[in-house]
Design a protein around this motif. Sequence first.
Motif, PDB file in Angstrom:
ATOM      1  N   LEU A  33       5.758   7.581  22.999  1.00  9.32           N
ATOM      2  CA  LEU A  33       5.584   6.761  21.808  1.00  9.32           C
ATOM      3  C   LEU A  33       5.834   5.326  22.250  1.00  9.32           C
ATOM      4  O   LEU A  33       6.857   5.045  22.886  1.00  9.32           O
ATOM      5  CB  LEU A  33       6.579   7.184  20.717  1.00  9.32           C
ATOM      6  N   ALA A  34       4.902   4.433  21.948  1.00 10.46           N
ATOM      7  CA  ALA A  34       4.999   3.053  22.439  1.00 10.46           C
ATOM      8  C   ALA A  34       5.059   2.064  21.284  1.00 10.46           C
ATOM      9  O   ALA A  34       4.627   2.352  20.161  1.00 10.46           O
ATOM     10  CB  ALA A  34       3.807   2.731  23.334  1.00 10.46           C
ATOM     11  N   PHE A  35       5.571   0.883  21.599  1.00 10.52           N
ATOM     12  CA  PHE A  35       5.745  -0.192  20.627  1.00 10.52           C
ATOM     13  C   PHE A  35       5.204  -1.465  21.248  1.00 10.52           C
ATOM     14  O   PHE A  35       5.610  -1.860  22.330  1.00 10.52           O
ATOM     15  CB  PHE A  35       7.228  -0.326  20.245  1.00 10.52           C
ATOM     16  N   GLN A  36       4.290  -2.096  20.517  1.00  6.33           N
ATOM     17  CA  GLN A  36       3.562  -3.249  21.029  1.00  6.33           C
ATOM     18  C   GLN A  36       3.861  -4.476  20.177  1.00  6.33           C
ATOM     19  O   GLN A  36       3.749  -4.412  18.944  1.00  6.33           O
ATOM     20  CB  GLN A  36       2.071  -2.916  20.978  1.00  6.33           C
ATOM     21  N   ARG A  37       4.236  -5.575  20.837  1.00  6.19           N
ATOM     22  CA  ARG A  37       4.510  -6.815  20.094  1.00  6.19           C
ATOM     23  C   ARG A  37       3.229  -7.290  19.413  1.00  6.19           C
ATOM     24  O   ARG A  37       2.169  -7.322  20.016  1.00  6.19           O
ATOM     25  CB  ARG A  37       5.021  -7.908  21.026  1.00  6.19           C
ATOM     26  N   SER A  38       3.371  -7.641  18.152  1.00  7.00           N
ATOM     27  CA  SER A  38       2.250  -8.158  17.378  1.00  7.00           C
ATOM     28  C   SER A  38       2.724  -9.419  16.660  1.00  7.00           C
ATOM     29  O   SER A  38       3.511  -9.344  15.721  1.00  7.00           O
ATOM     30  CB  SER A  38       1.788  -7.108  16.368  1.00  7.00           C
ATOM     31  N   GLU A  39       2.251 -10.555  17.137  1.00  9.12           N
ATOM     32  CA  GLU A  39       2.594 -11.815  16.478  1.00  9.12           C
ATOM     33  C   GLU A  39       1.983 -11.811  15.077  1.00  9.12           C
ATOM     34  O   GLU A  39       0.849 -11.369  14.895  1.00  9.12           O
ATOM     35  CB  GLU A  39       2.080 -13.004  17.293  1.00  9.12           C
ATOM     36  N   GLY A  40       2.730 -12.260  14.111  1.00  7.94           N
ATOM     37  CA  GLY A  40       2.248 -12.282  12.738  1.00  7.94           C
ATOM     38  C   GLY A  40       2.206 -10.904  12.103  1.00  7.94           C
ATOM     39  O   GLY A  40       1.485 -10.695  11.121  1.00  7.94           O
ATOM     40  N   TYR A  41       2.968  -9.962  12.639  1.00  6.94           N
ATOM     41  CA  TYR A  41       2.997  -8.602  12.117  1.00  6.94           C
ATOM     42  C   TYR A  41       3.266  -8.607  10.612  1.00  6.94           C
ATOM     43  O   TYR A  41       4.151  -9.309  10.135  1.00  6.94           O
ATOM     44  CB  TYR A  41       4.088  -7.790  12.834  1.00  6.94           C
ATOM     45  N   ARG A  42       2.476  -7.824   9.878  1.00  7.50           N
ATOM     46  CA  ARG A  42       2.671  -7.636   8.439  1.00  7.50           C
ATOM     47  C   ARG A  42       2.866  -6.160   8.194  1.00  7.50           C
ATOM     48  O   ARG A  42       1.974  -5.359   8.491  1.00  7.50           O
ATOM     49  CB  ARG A  42       1.464  -8.146   7.668  1.00  7.50           C
ATOM     50  N   PRO A  43       4.014  -5.750   7.642  1.00 10.91           N
ATOM     51  CA  PRO A  43       4.264  -4.326   7.442  1.00 10.91           C
ATOM     52  C   PRO A  43       3.361  -3.728   6.373  1.00 10.91           C
ATOM     53  O   PRO A  43       2.938  -4.421   5.447  1.00 10.91           O
ATOM     54  CB  PRO A  43       5.724  -4.278   6.992  1.00 10.91           C
ATOM     55  N   PRO A  44       3.066  -2.442   6.523  1.00 15.14           N
ATOM     56  CA  PRO A  44       2.327  -1.760   5.460  1.00 15.14           C
ATOM     57  C   PRO A  44       3.177  -1.673   4.203  1.00 15.14           C
ATOM     58  O   PRO A  44       4.398  -1.794   4.262  1.00 15.14           O
ATOM     59  CB  PRO A  44       2.063  -0.373   6.052  1.00 15.14           C
ATOM     60  N   GLN A  45       2.518  -1.495   3.080  1.00 16.03           N
ATOM     61  CA  GLN A  45       3.224  -1.299   1.814  1.00 16.03           C
ATOM     62  C   GLN A  45       2.858   0.079   1.290  1.00 16.03           C
ATOM     63  O   GLN A  45       1.710   0.308   0.903  1.00 16.03           O
ATOM     64  CB  GLN A  45       2.838  -2.378   0.803  1.00 16.03           C
ATOM     65  N   TRP A  46       3.814   0.969   1.322  1.00 20.37           N
ATOM     66  CA  TRP A  46       3.559   2.338   0.898  1.00 20.37           C
ATOM     67  C   TRP A  46       4.010   2.498  -0.537  1.00 20.37           C
ATOM     68  O   TRP A  46       5.090   2.013  -0.878  1.00 20.37           O
ATOM     69  CB  TRP A  46       4.316   3.304   1.813  1.00 20.37           C
ATOM     70  N   PRO A  47       3.254   3.064  -1.403  1.00 12.51           N
ATOM     71  CA  PRO A  47       1.954   3.704  -1.219  1.00 12.51           C
ATOM     72  C   PRO A  47       0.789   2.796  -1.540  1.00 12.51           C
ATOM     73  O   PRO A  47      -0.320   3.276  -1.742  1.00 12.51           O
ATOM     74  CB  PRO A  47       2.022   4.871  -2.201  1.00 12.51           C
ATOM     75  N   GLY A  48       0.977   1.489  -1.580  1.00 14.79           N
ATOM     76  CA  GLY A  48      -0.081   0.563  -1.976  1.00 14.79           C
ATOM     77  C   GLY A  48      -1.252   0.531  -1.022  1.00 14.79           C
ATOM     78  O   GLY A  48      -1.218   1.101   0.056  1.00 14.79           O
ATOM     79  N   VAL A  49      -2.306  -0.172  -1.417  1.00 11.88           N
ATOM     80  CA  VAL A  49      -3.498  -0.263  -0.586  1.00 11.88           C
ATOM     81  C   VAL A  49      -3.768  -1.682  -0.083  1.00 11.88           C
ATOM     82  O   VAL A  49      -4.591  -1.876   0.787  1.00 11.88           O
ATOM     83  CB  VAL A  49      -4.749   0.269  -1.338  1.00 11.88           C
TER      84      VAL A  49
END
Length: 125
Positions: A50-66
Motif C-alpha cells: 500500500l503506497a502513499f503519494q504526495r499530492s500538492e493541493g490535495y483535497r479530501p473526498p467528502q463522504w457520502p457527497g458527490v
Amino acid sequence: MAAITMGVTALDCPDPHALAAFYAAVLDWKIDPESDDEWVELIGPQGRTLAFQRSEGYRPPQWPGVEHAQQMHLDFDVFEEQMDEAEAQVLALGATLLEGDHDGARAWRVYADPVGHPFCLCANG
C-alpha cells in the motif's frame, strides 16, 4: 493466466510519511525504509503493498457527497467479536467515524483516515 496482475494501491495525500504511519499502525505493516518524501510504501504479508503519494493541493473526498467524491475506498476485515476494539484503535490513531453499523444491522462501519479517505471495518467471521 492473465498477463496483467494487480500491483500497488496508492493513495494521494499531503504528507505520505504521516498517512503511512497511520496505516502501518492500523495494519501492523512496516514502512519500506527506501521510501522518500514523495512516495512511501507499506510492506504487508504475501507481498501486498500500500503506497502513499504526495499530492500538492490535495483535497479530501467528502463522504457520502458527490462534489468531492470518494473515488475509491479501502475495506479491512475484522473478526466480528473484535469490531469495537478495532474501532477504538483506528479512532485513537486519528480516524473519524463517518457512519456506524446501525446498532448491528450492518456488518461494516465507515471511517475517514486522518486526511479524509473513506475506509470500512467489515465484520468477517
